[in-house]
Write a protein that holds these residues in place. Structure first.
Motif, short mmCIF file in Angstrom:
data_model
loop_
_atom_site.label_atom_id
_atom_site.label_comp_id
_atom_site.label_asym_id
_atom_site.label_seq_id
_atom_site.Cartn_x
_atom_site.Cartn_y
_atom_site.Cartn_z
N HIS A 280 0.83 -1.21 0.00
CA HIS A 280 0.00 0.00 0.00
C HIS A 280 0.86 1.26 0.00
O HIS A 280 0.50 2.26 -0.62
N LEU A 281 1.99 1.22 0.68
CA LEU A 281 2.91 2.35 0.67
C LEU A 281 3.54 2.53 -0.72
O LEU A 281 3.78 3.67 -1.15
N ASN A 282 3.80 1.43 -1.41
CA ASN A 282 4.30 1.53 -2.79
C ASN A 282 3.29 2.27 -3.66
O ASN A 282 3.65 3.13 -4.46
N GLU A 283 2.02 1.90 -3.50
CA GLU A 283 0.95 2.55 -4.26
C GLU A 283 0.91 4.05 -3.97
O GLU A 283 0.79 4.88 -4.88
N PHE A 284 1.04 4.40 -2.71
CA PHE A 284 1.00 5.80 -2.29
C PHE A 284 2.14 6.61 -2.91
O PHE A 284 1.91 7.68 -3.49
N HIS A 285 3.35 6.12 -2.83
CA HIS A 285 4.51 6.87 -3.32
C HIS A 285 4.58 6.88 -4.85
O HIS A 285 5.00 7.88 -5.44
N GLN A 286 4.13 5.81 -5.48
CA GLN A 286 4.20 5.75 -6.94
C GLN A 286 3.26 6.77 -7.59
O GLN A 286 3.53 7.25 -8.69
N ARG A 287 2.17 7.10 -6.93
CA ARG A 287 1.22 8.06 -7.49
C ARG A 287 1.86 9.43 -7.71
O ARG A 287 1.39 10.20 -8.57
N THR A 288 2.88 9.76 -6.96
CA THR A 288 3.56 11.04 -7.13
C THR A 288 4.85 10.88 -7.94
O THR A 288 5.18 11.75 -8.76
N SER A 289 5.56 9.79 -7.74
CA SER A 289 6.85 9.63 -8.42
C SER A 289 6.68 9.47 -9.93
O SER A 289 7.52 9.96 -10.71
N MET A 290 5.60 8.82 -10.39
CA MET A 290 5.41 8.61 -11.81
C MET A 290 5.16 9.92 -12.57
O MET A 290 5.75 10.13 -13.64
#
Length: 370
Positions: A280-290
């Motif tokens: 879930h933390l991967n999902e959270f951070h990827q939404r901004t990093s991409m």
């Protein structure tokens, strides 16, 4: 003059990007439908409503949104390489630079357009994509092979940590029907000593009253003097504060939540003592990093393709596609690394940008100074 050039480049950027977007969506859609037809037919055998037409209307439009978001940075990268290489081969870039514009000034419309796409992507990732994922994930499991399908819809043992001292275990829980057997609830004191236990032969979720219904239950309360108080009955209703999909989340749950909802969910799980949150933390951070990757890869593509080379468009596209595969693969590989708790989710999801940033900076400065 520069405004005319800016408009020309922005038009080229958006036009090529739009074409690539439509082309990718169409090709991948056709391939995916052909690949998944046997699994869709299996779903139709279980429920006649779940036919190919139903999937084309209720699944694939939302699946395409997810696909586009996933590959948006790569589409931008290849689009910029393609139209910039053509401009370089036609000596258009030489003419623009010769007219008195610096390379930094030439790059301005690239920056503006990439910022525009990145901002839209940011809003979509945080608020629109979760809505699309709710629609997509309702049918996604039916397109999986049997093993992965059972992980989402099948029967398996589950457990939940309600707080630092409260736990639920179910020996066999059907994730589609919200019904299970072998229910156990345990509560401990601050010294990790069992103070209450509730067992039931079977349990199911009542969505109307938002309660668990426990059948043939036995409860045990352990007093401070270690004496026990027993109780039993045929039916007991319990509210544990959350629905089954929240208590026993799968890997798709985080995708269905807007970012504010996802933050609340992660915080709530942390308060319970749940440490298995990296997916879930991967999902959270990827939404901004991409979205940030869109800007970064735009300038990397500009630096690689703005000078005429022997081999022309072909060599630039070959380099671009190779780097694109490395970029996408690195994200997927780092997700696995993070979920195995080898690396923090924040670092894992920002690592491709961290690695590509100095490469982009060096190539851009070198190109600007030529």
């Amino acid at each position: 003059m520069f405004k005319i050039v800016d408009g020309y480049i922005i038009k080229k950027y958006l036009g090529t990007f739009g074409f690539m977007l439509i082309l990718l969506s169409t090709v991948v859609l056709v391939i995916d439908v052909q690949q998944k037809i046997p699994r869709i037919e299996n779903a139709t055998a279980l429920d006649p409503k779940l036919n190919l037409t139903y999937f084309l209307i209720h699944f694939y439009p939302f699946w395409i949104i997810n696909l586009v978001v996933t590959f948006l940075a790569i589409l931008v990268f290849i689009s910029v390489i393609y139209f910039t290489s053509r401009m370089a081969n036609n000596t258009e870039i030489v003419a623009i630079i010769s007219s008195g514009a610096s390379f930094h000034r030439f790059a301005k419309p690239y920056l503006l357009t990439s910022l525009f796409i990145a901002l839209i992507s940011l809003m979509v990732n945080h608020f629109v994509l979760p809505w699309a994922n709710i629609k997509k994930n309702a049918l996604e499991a039916y397109t999986y092979n049997q093993t992965n399908k059972d992980k989402i819809l099948g029967t398996a043992p589950v457990s939940a940590q309600l707080s630092k001292t409260e736990f639920i275990f179910i020996n066999s829980w059907n994730k589609k029907e919200y019904r299970g057997y072998g229910f156990v609830y345990q509560k401990f004191d601050k010294d990790r000593k069992l103070v209450y236990e509730l067992k039931a032969n079977d349990a199911y979720w009542d969505p109307a009253k938002k309660q668990f219904v426990l059948n043939s239950f036995l409860e045990k309360t352990i007093n401070k003097n270690d004496s026990e108080k027993l109780g039993n009955g045929f039916e007991l209703r319990k509210n544990y504060g959350q629905a089954p999909e929240e208590l026993f989340p799968n890997e798709l749950l985080g995708q269905n939540k807007t970012t504010p909802e996802l933050i609340k969910f992660i915080d709530r799980e942390k308060e319970k003592g749940n440490s298995n949150l990296n997916a879930h933390l991967n999902e959270f951070h990827q939404r901004t990093s991409m979205p940030v990757s869109i800007i970064l890869l735009t300038f990397l593509a500009l630096s690689l393709s703005s000078q005429k080379k022997r081999g022309g468009l072909g060599i630039n596209l070959a380099i671009g596609i190779s780097l694109a595969f490395v970029f996408v693969f690195s994200f997927e590989a780092l997700k696995v690394v993070s979920e195995n708790k080898i690396m923090s989710p924040a670092l894992a999801m920002w690592m491709p940008n961290i690695i590509f940033l100095p490469l982009t900076f060096i190539l851009y400065i070198r190109r600007a100074n030529q």
